[in-house]
Design a protein around this motif. Structure first.
Motif, PDB file in Angstrom:
ATOM      1  N   SER A  41       0.822  -1.210   0.000  1.00 29.96           N
ATOM      2  CA  SER A  41       0.000   0.000   0.000  1.00 29.96           C
ATOM      3  C   SER A  41       0.856   1.260   0.000  1.00 29.96           C
ATOM      4  N   SER A  42       2.106   1.123   0.410  1.00 28.56           N
ATOM      5  CA  SER A  42       3.069   2.227   0.362  1.00 28.56           C
ATOM      6  C   SER A  42       4.443   1.607   0.136  1.00 28.56           C
ATOM      7  N   SER A  43       5.426   2.436  -0.148  1.00 25.65           N
ATOM      8  CA  SER A  43       6.766   1.883  -0.363  1.00 25.65           C
ATOM      9  C   SER A  43       7.241   1.240   0.934  1.00 25.65           C
ATOM     10  N   THR A  44       8.031   0.191   0.792  1.00 23.07           N
ATOM     11  CA  THR A  44       8.482  -0.556   1.965  1.00 23.07           C
ATOM     12  C   THR A  44       9.887  -1.109   1.719  1.00 23.07           C
ATOM     13  N   ALA A  45      10.626  -1.294   2.773  1.00 23.98           N
ATOM     14  CA  ALA A  45      11.989  -1.816   2.662  1.00 23.98           C
ATOM     15  C   ALA A  45      11.998  -3.310   2.365  1.00 23.98           C
ATOM     16  N   HIS A  67       8.222   1.492 -10.622  1.00 21.44           N
ATOM     17  CA  HIS A  67       8.576   2.778 -10.017  1.00 21.44           C
ATOM     18  C   HIS A  67       8.120   3.890 -10.953  1.00 21.44           C
ATOM     19  N   SER A  68       7.712   5.030 -10.406  1.00 23.23           N
ATOM     20  CA  SER A  68       7.208   6.128 -11.233  1.00 23.23           C
ATOM     21  C   SER A  68       8.293   6.768 -12.093  1.00 23.23           C
ATOM     22  N   SER A  69       9.549   6.591 -11.722  1.00 26.56           N
ATOM     23  CA  SER A  69      10.665   7.085 -12.535  1.00 26.56           C
ATOM     24  C   SER A  69      11.838   6.109 -12.395  1.00 26.56           C
ATOM     25  N   ALA A  70      12.830   6.246 -13.258  1.00 33.46           N
ATOM     26  CA  ALA A  70      13.988   5.343 -13.233  1.00 33.46           C
ATOM     27  C   ALA A  70      14.761   5.502 -11.924  1.00 33.46           C
ATOM     28  N   VAL A  71      15.101   4.374 -11.310  1.00 33.70           N
ATOM     29  CA  VAL A  71      15.841   4.361 -10.045  1.00 33.70           C
ATOM     30  C   VAL A  71      16.876   3.244 -10.072  1.00 33.70           C
ATOM     31  N   SER A  72      17.844   3.324  -9.174  1.00 38.06           N
ATOM     32  CA  SER A  72      18.767   2.202  -8.973  1.00 38.06           C
ATOM     33  C   SER A  72      18.075   1.218  -8.054  1.00 38.06           C
ATOM     34  N   MET A  73      17.865   0.015  -8.557  1.00 38.28           N
ATOM     35  CA  MET A  73      17.209  -0.999  -7.728  1.00 38.28           C
ATOM     36  C   MET A  73      17.902  -2.330  -7.940  1.00 38.28           C
ATOM     37  N   TYR A  74      18.121  -2.996  -6.856  1.00 36.31           N
ATOM     38  CA  TYR A  74      18.718  -4.323  -6.876  1.00 36.31           C
ATOM     39  C   TYR A  74      17.760  -5.254  -6.134  1.00 36.31           C
ATOM     40  N   PRO A  75      16.667  -5.670  -6.786  1.00 33.74           N
ATOM     41  CA  PRO A  75      15.735  -6.574  -6.103  1.00 33.74           C
ATOM     42  C   PRO A  75      16.462  -7.850  -5.696  1.00 33.74           C
ATOM     43  N   PHE A 174      19.109   0.169  -2.381  1.00 30.95           N
ATOM     44  CA  PHE A 174      19.211   1.542  -2.904  1.00 30.95           C
ATOM     45  C   PHE A 174      17.876   2.253  -3.027  1.00 30.95           C
ATOM     46  N   THR A 175      16.774   1.537  -3.082  1.00 28.02           N
ATOM     47  CA  THR A 175      15.448   2.143  -3.102  1.00 28.02           C
ATOM     48  C   THR A 175      14.469   1.128  -2.537  1.00 28.02           C
ATOM     49  N   ASP A 176      13.351   1.602  -2.028  1.00 23.39           N
ATOM     50  CA  ASP A 176      12.357   0.694  -1.459  1.00 23.39           C
ATOM     51  C   ASP A 176      11.555  -0.024  -2.548  1.00 23.39           C
ATOM     52  N   ILE A 177      10.884  -1.081  -2.139  1.00 23.18           N
ATOM     53  CA  ILE A 177       9.877  -1.713  -2.991  1.00 23.18           C
ATOM     54  C   ILE A 177       8.731  -0.702  -3.074  1.00 23.18           C
ATOM     55  N   PRO A 178       8.261  -0.359  -4.278  1.00 18.97           N
ATOM     56  CA  PRO A 178       7.264   0.712  -4.395  1.00 18.97           C
ATOM     57  C   PRO A 178       5.858   0.297  -3.985  1.00 18.97           C
TER      58      PRO A 178
END
Length: 191
Positions: A41-45, A67-75, A174-178
């Protein structure tokens, strides 16, 4: 024995005995059962599934997020035995012409996106809930950045005495799960 066919529902039933079709038993068989599902329901770690057992022969994890815009993400994914993080994975990844083989890893990265917006992955996991057995994962993942658009990943952790993996944690460095991420864990039954 007699067979009854209900032409309104297309159900077939037998009064006694068993039914075979081309020599194989009709009905039964394996099935995928939803063990857990979340839509963030919201971004989460992190998103976790815990108290997992050996009820299923293996598990299947399906993830999709944007993600609404390009981000560095390492799922990535982590496994636990109770509250203890399991480490020491051997990870092999293949993306296009790039192949890597790493040992002693603490996490298993699905993608290494430095400028991505979306992520989709399906993983097969064996060893959850099994004591003294190896933990094995294979995954196919997709992101929209051209450098790592499609990644195949395999990982294993050798069996360790007294260790029973019972928790899965999905994270993104580097970024949360959206918000709006869809993550579903299925248990695969043998019959």
């Amino acid at each position: 024995m007699s067979l009854t066919i209900n032409h309104q529902t297309n159900d077939i039933s037998a009064t006694s005995g068993s039914v075979t079709i081309d020599g194989a038993a009709a009905g039964g068989g394996g099935a995928a059962v939803v063990v857990g599902h979340t839509t963030t329901s919201s971004s989460t770690a992190a998103v976790s599934f815990s108290s997992l057992t050996d009820t299923y022969i293996s598990y299947k994890l399906v993830m999709n997020w944007y993600h609404s815009s390009a981000v560095s993400m390492y799922p990535n994914i982590r496994f636990y035995d109770g509250s203890t993080v399991l480490t020491g994975y051997q990870v092999q990844r293949y993306s296009g012409q790039n192949q890597s083989n790493q040992t002693g890893q603490n996490d298993i990265n699905f993608l290494t996106e430095t400028s991505g917006q979306y992520f989709s992955s399906a993983s097969n996991i064996w060893g959850i809930g099994h004591t003294n057995k190896p933990l094995i994962l294979n995954a196919q993942s997709y992101g929209n950045a051209s450098t790592n658009a499609i990644v195949e990943c395999g990982a294993n952790r050798a069996a360790a005495s007294g260790v029973t993996p019972d928790k899965i944690e999905i994270r993104s460095l580097f970024t949360d799960i959206p918000a709006g991420a869809e993550i579903t864990l299925y248990g695969l039954k043998s019959s």
